[in-house]
Write an enzyme that holds these catalytic residues in place. Structure first.
Site, PDB file in Angstrom:
ATOM      1  N   GLY A 166      -8.045   5.147  -9.283  1.00  0.00           N
ATOM      2  CA  GLY A 166      -6.892   4.486  -9.897  1.00  0.00           C
ATOM      3  C   GLY A 166      -6.351   5.279 -11.072  1.00  0.00           C
ATOM      4  O   GLY A 166      -6.919   6.324 -11.448  1.00  0.00           O
ATOM      5  N   ASP A 167      -5.221   4.818 -11.590  1.00  0.00           N
ATOM      6  CA  ASP A 167      -4.592   5.437 -12.766  1.00  0.00           C
ATOM      7  C   ASP A 167      -4.182   6.890 -12.542  1.00  0.00           C
ATOM      8  O   ASP A 167      -4.228   7.702 -13.460  1.00  0.00           O
ATOM      9  CB  ASP A 167      -5.529   5.361 -14.003  1.00  0.00           C
ATOM     10  CG  ASP A 167      -5.953   3.934 -14.271  1.00  0.00           C
ATOM     11  OD1 ASP A 167      -5.118   3.032 -14.098  1.00  0.00           O
ATOM     12  OD2 ASP A 167      -7.122   3.720 -14.635  1.00  0.00           O
ATOM     13  N   LYS A 175       0.588   6.997 -10.349  1.00  0.00           N
ATOM     14  CA  LYS A 175       1.356   6.671  -9.138  1.00  0.00           C
ATOM     15  C   LYS A 175       2.743   6.140  -9.500  1.00  0.00           C
ATOM     16  O   LYS A 175       3.711   6.388  -8.797  1.00  0.00           O
ATOM     17  CB  LYS A 175       0.610   5.613  -8.307  1.00  0.00           C
ATOM     18  CG  LYS A 175      -0.765   6.057  -7.844  1.00  0.00           C
ATOM     19  CD  LYS A 175      -1.511   4.937  -7.133  1.00  0.00           C
ATOM     20  CE  LYS A 175      -1.962   3.813  -8.023  1.00  0.00           C
ATOM     21  NZ  LYS A 175      -3.020   4.150  -8.981  1.00  0.00           N
ATOM     22  N   ASN A 230      -4.230  -6.442 -11.689  1.00  0.00           N
ATOM     23  CA  ASN A 230      -5.220  -5.456 -12.141  1.00  0.00           C
ATOM     24  C   ASN A 230      -4.564  -4.077 -12.242  1.00  0.00           C
ATOM     25  O   ASN A 230      -5.089  -3.187 -12.891  1.00  0.00           O
ATOM     26  CB  ASN A 230      -6.440  -5.401 -11.198  1.00  0.00           C
ATOM     27  CG  ASN A 230      -6.062  -5.290  -9.731  1.00  0.00           C
ATOM     28  OD1 ASN A 230      -4.901  -5.417  -9.363  1.00  0.00           O
ATOM     29  ND2 ASN A 230      -7.049  -5.086  -8.882  1.00  0.00           N
ATOM     30  N   GLY A 274      -1.795  -1.271 -13.345  1.00  0.00           N
ATOM     31  CA  GLY A 274      -0.915  -1.024 -14.488  1.00  0.00           C
ATOM     32  C   GLY A 274      -0.147   0.251 -14.220  1.00  0.00           C
ATOM     33  O   GLY A 274      -0.737   1.312 -14.204  1.00  0.00           O
ATOM     34  N   HIS A 275       1.144   0.121 -13.942  1.00  0.00           N
ATOM     35  CA  HIS A 275       1.933   1.296 -13.588  1.00  0.00           C
ATOM     36  C   HIS A 275       2.949   1.594 -14.681  1.00  0.00           C
ATOM     37  O   HIS A 275       3.778   0.755 -15.006  1.00  0.00           O
ATOM     38  CB  HIS A 275       2.607   1.082 -12.231  1.00  0.00           C
ATOM     39  CG  HIS A 275       1.607   0.961 -11.113  1.00  0.00           C
ATOM     40  ND1 HIS A 275       1.929   0.650  -9.825  1.00  0.00           N
ATOM     41  CD2 HIS A 275       0.263   1.132 -11.119  1.00  0.00           C
ATOM     42  CE1 HIS A 275       0.826   0.639  -9.078  1.00  0.00           C
ATOM     43  NE2 HIS A 275      -0.196   0.916  -9.856  1.00  0.00           N
ATOM     44  N   GLN A 296      -4.265   0.815  -7.449  1.00  0.00           N
ATOM     45  CA  GLN A 296      -5.642   1.323  -7.550  1.00  0.00           C
ATOM     46  C   GLN A 296      -5.746   2.694  -6.854  1.00  0.00           C
ATOM     47  O   GLN A 296      -4.735   3.350  -6.674  1.00  0.00           O
ATOM     48  CB  GLN A 296      -6.663   0.338  -6.954  1.00  0.00           C
ATOM     49  CG  GLN A 296      -6.896  -0.900  -7.804  1.00  0.00           C
ATOM     50  CD  GLN A 296      -5.855  -1.987  -7.585  1.00  0.00           C
ATOM     51  OE1 GLN A 296      -5.574  -2.348  -6.474  1.00  0.00           O
ATOM     52  NE2 GLN A 296      -5.308  -2.507  -8.659  1.00  0.00           N
TER      53      GLN A 296
HETATM   54  P1  IMO Z   1      -3.937   1.065 -11.025  1.00  0.00           P
HETATM   55  O1  IMO Z   1      -3.023   0.498  -9.982  1.00  0.00           O
HETATM   56  C1  IMO Z   1      -7.992   1.766 -12.460  1.00  0.00           C
HETATM   57  C2  IMO Z   1     -11.057  -1.165 -11.417  1.00  0.00           C
HETATM   58  C3  IMO Z   1     -11.633  -1.984 -12.547  1.00  0.00           C
HETATM   59  C4  IMO Z   1     -13.030  -2.233 -12.025  1.00  0.00           C
HETATM   60  C5  IMO Z   1     -12.812  -2.421 -10.532  1.00  0.00           C
HETATM   61  C6  IMO Z   1     -12.713  -3.863 -10.089  1.00  0.00           C
HETATM   62  O2  IMO Z   1      -3.436   0.987 -12.412  1.00  0.00           O
HETATM   63  O3  IMO Z   1      -4.379   2.442 -10.652  1.00  0.00           O
HETATM   64  P2  IMO Z   1     -10.841  -5.724 -10.321  1.00  0.00           P
HETATM   65  O4  IMO Z   1     -10.225  -6.343 -11.534  1.00  0.00           O
HETATM   66  O5  IMO Z   1      -9.832  -5.044  -9.436  1.00  0.00           O
HETATM   67  O6  IMO Z   1     -11.742  -6.636  -9.574  1.00  0.00           O
HETATM   68  O7  IMO Z   1     -11.797  -4.569 -10.905  1.00  0.00           O
HETATM   69  O8  IMO Z   1     -11.593  -1.742 -10.231  1.00  0.00           O
HETATM   70  N1  IMO Z   1      -9.588  -1.214 -11.301  1.00  0.00           N
HETATM   71  C7  IMO Z   1      -8.780  -0.207 -11.653  1.00  0.00           C
HETATM   72  N2  IMO Z   1      -9.051   0.963 -12.247  1.00  0.00           N
HETATM   73  N3  IMO Z   1      -6.729   1.464 -12.125  1.00  0.00           N
HETATM   74  C8  IMO Z   1      -6.435   0.316 -11.498  1.00  0.00           C
HETATM   75  O9  IMO Z   1      -5.210   0.048 -11.015  1.00  0.00           O
HETATM   76  C9  IMO Z   1      -7.474  -0.619 -11.294  1.00  0.00           C
HETATM   77  N4  IMO Z   1      -7.547  -1.852 -10.754  1.00  0.00           N
HETATM   78  C10 IMO Z   1      -8.841  -2.187 -10.747  1.00  0.00           C
HETATM   79  O10 IMO Z   1     -11.642  -1.281 -13.751  1.00  0.00           O
HETATM   80  O11 IMO Z   1     -13.819  -1.080 -12.202  1.00  0.00           O
HETATM   81 MG    MG Z   2      -4.420   1.262 -14.176  1.00  0.00          MG
END
Ligand code: IMO
Ligand code: MG
Length: 444
Positions: free
Chosen positions: A24-25, A28, A50, A52-53, A240
């Site tokens: 993730g992160d 994107k 969950n 964050g874009h 993610q």
């Molecule tokens: P974007 O779209 C990074 C991680 C959480 C945790 C695991 C499970 O911004 O890339 P959850 O709340 O989904 O049940 O958490 O997944 N996680 C992310 N890490 N970017 C994200 O989204 C994430 N969405 C969930 O930190 O380890």
């Molecule tokens: Mg994120």
């Protein structure tokens, strides 16, 4: 329908997906924003708030969570499909914040009546369950109720979809669900650790959300099938990253949806054979937020340097992200799994000051060298990365606009990533702004 007519229609299909290939992160949001001009419809199809874009455009920074990044372009139709878990309060806040900044949010946003709804008990369950993760290490979720809501969806009995909020029996179902959830939350948290859920108050609160959301709600599956058949250009925005995929990621340290390329079809309702292009997004290094093994993690001054330069703090939770070297074993796996055609390498500028760069090209487990990504998390935990070292470039690259103008060491680093993942690098990002982007082939 005539067979040749069907063939003509399929030939006109244009469906592009943007998939994160790490944890993730991967920035994107920036890539989706860059591609939005060439598309008519932008779709979020899994995950929830969950995600964050961040999108920086016209000197303004927008942080989006549930709403597709395409919302910043007034002529783009944004769609949130049934694969998403939707917190009505969060999406309304997001809508209000966008409107307050002069962004149009009306008919250009459509929400699926099939999307599962997050309720206060999901957030309470998220808190209670993350604490008691059995391996001794917490998953470290975002506490947005994502896992418990997907859990209820699969288990069915206590699930509520957006369309259910408008049905006559909603109140009755809510009473049944809250009674059961009160019982299970008491058993998880103890009598004193749980504040009773009040069905009456929740019903009132959700009725007001339902009223405000009503203009946006529709059948997005039918809408998207029609749109694709009509040859409209669709962009699917993954949330993610593939290593957080519930089936194919580093289970149980994953999210609860299919965040790799395999989830595009189930989440959106579009057949896999209609996906015409998959762009895999990676950072030039690796980050992870939350628990779980991370073989190339640099819990040292290199990791801190990357965190500082890359502002590696969670968009949703502000947690410091764990940072490390690029892991080609993991990304080769997720690129294959996701059917990636081309790569976008983001945040290359973050590495600019480092004298040497490392790329993990294999793992060693008990002295045995492997290049396949382990399926069991404990094997991944025992994996020792085998690194290849490349010289850094140690100069500012944020103003460069052409691949040929990048320092030789930066081009060699990108070429090596491309070679290890066996995919061409099509886009390189060297800063947060739209302009700070290099296209390997100029945009058509
Ligand atoms: P974007 O779209 C990074 C991680 C959480 C945790 C695991 C499970 O911004 O890339 P959850 O709340 O989904 O049940 O958490 O997944 N996680 C992310 N890490 N970017 C994200 O989204 C994430 N969405 C969930 O930190 O380890
Ligand atoms: Mg994120």
């Amino acid at each position: 329908m005539e067979p040749d007519l069907l063939l003509n229609e399929v030939a006109a299909v244009s469906v592009t997906c943007v998939i994160g290939l790490q944890w993730g992160d991967e920035a994107k949001g920036k890539l989706v924003d860059l591609l939005t001009d060439e598309h008519e419809i932008v779709v979020r199809y899994q995950g929830g708030s969950n995600a964050g874009h961040t999108v920086v455009t016209g000197g303004q920074t927008y942080k989006l969570s549930l709403i597709p990044s395409g919302i910043l372009s007034p002529n783009v139709q944004c769609v949130v499909t049934g694969g998403v878990v939707l917190n009505p309060a969060s999406i309304l806040q997001e809508i209000d914040a966008l409107v307050a900044r002069g962004i149009k949010v009306g008919k250009n946003l459509m929400l699926s009546d099939r999307a599962h709804v997050i309720f206060p008990w999901h957030i309470a369950e998220d808190r209670a369950l993350d604490k008691s993760c059995s391996s001794g290490e917490n998953i470290g979720t975002t506490m947005r109720g994502i896992g418990p809501c997907y859990g209820d969806k699969v288990a069915r009995s206590f699930a509520v979809r957006l369309g259910d909020l408008y049905r006559d029996n909603f109140r009755e179902r809510l009473e049944y669900i809250t009674a059961a959830k009160n019982r299970s939350l008491v058993s998880l948290n103890g009598q004193t650790g749980h504040t009773q859920l009040d069905a009456e108050a929740i019903a009132r609160e959700y009725a007001s959300y339902a009223k405000r959301l009503a203009p946006y709600v529709g059948d997005t599956t039918a809408y998207l099938l029609d749109a694709v058949e009509a040859g409209r250009r669709v962009l699917l925005e993954g949330a993610q990253g593939a290593l957080l995929d519930v089936d194919h990621g580093t289970f149980p340290f994953v999210t609860s949806s299919n965040s790799s390329g395999v989830g595009v079809s189930s989440g959106s309702g579009l057949p896999g054979r209609w996906i015409t292009k998959v762009i895999g997004v990676v950072k030039a290094y690796s980050t992870r937020v939350g628990g779980g093994p991370f073989p190339t993690e640099q819990d040292n001054e290199i990791g801190q340097h990357i965190r500082d330069r890359g502002n590696e703090y969670g968009t949703v939770t502000r947690r410091p992200r764990r940072c490390g070297w690029f892991d080609a074993v993991a990304v080769r796996y997720t690129a294959r799994l996701s059917g990636v055609d081309a790569l976008a390498v983001m945040l290359l500028d973050v590495l600019s000051e480092l004298p040497d760069l490392k790329i993990c090209t294999a793992y060693e487990i008990d002295g045995r060298r492997i290049t396949n990504f382990p399926s069991h998390v404990e094997d991944l935990r025992r994996s020792v990365p085998v690194y290849e070292t490349m010289p850094g470039w140690q100069q500012d690259i944020t103003k460069i606009r052409k691949m040929a103008d990048l320092p030789l060491a930066a081009r060699k680093y990108l070429d090596r990533l491309s070679q290890l993942i066996a995919r061409p690098v099509e886009v390189v990002s060297i800063g947060p702004d739209r302009e700070q982007t290099i296209f390997a082939r100029p945009k058509s």
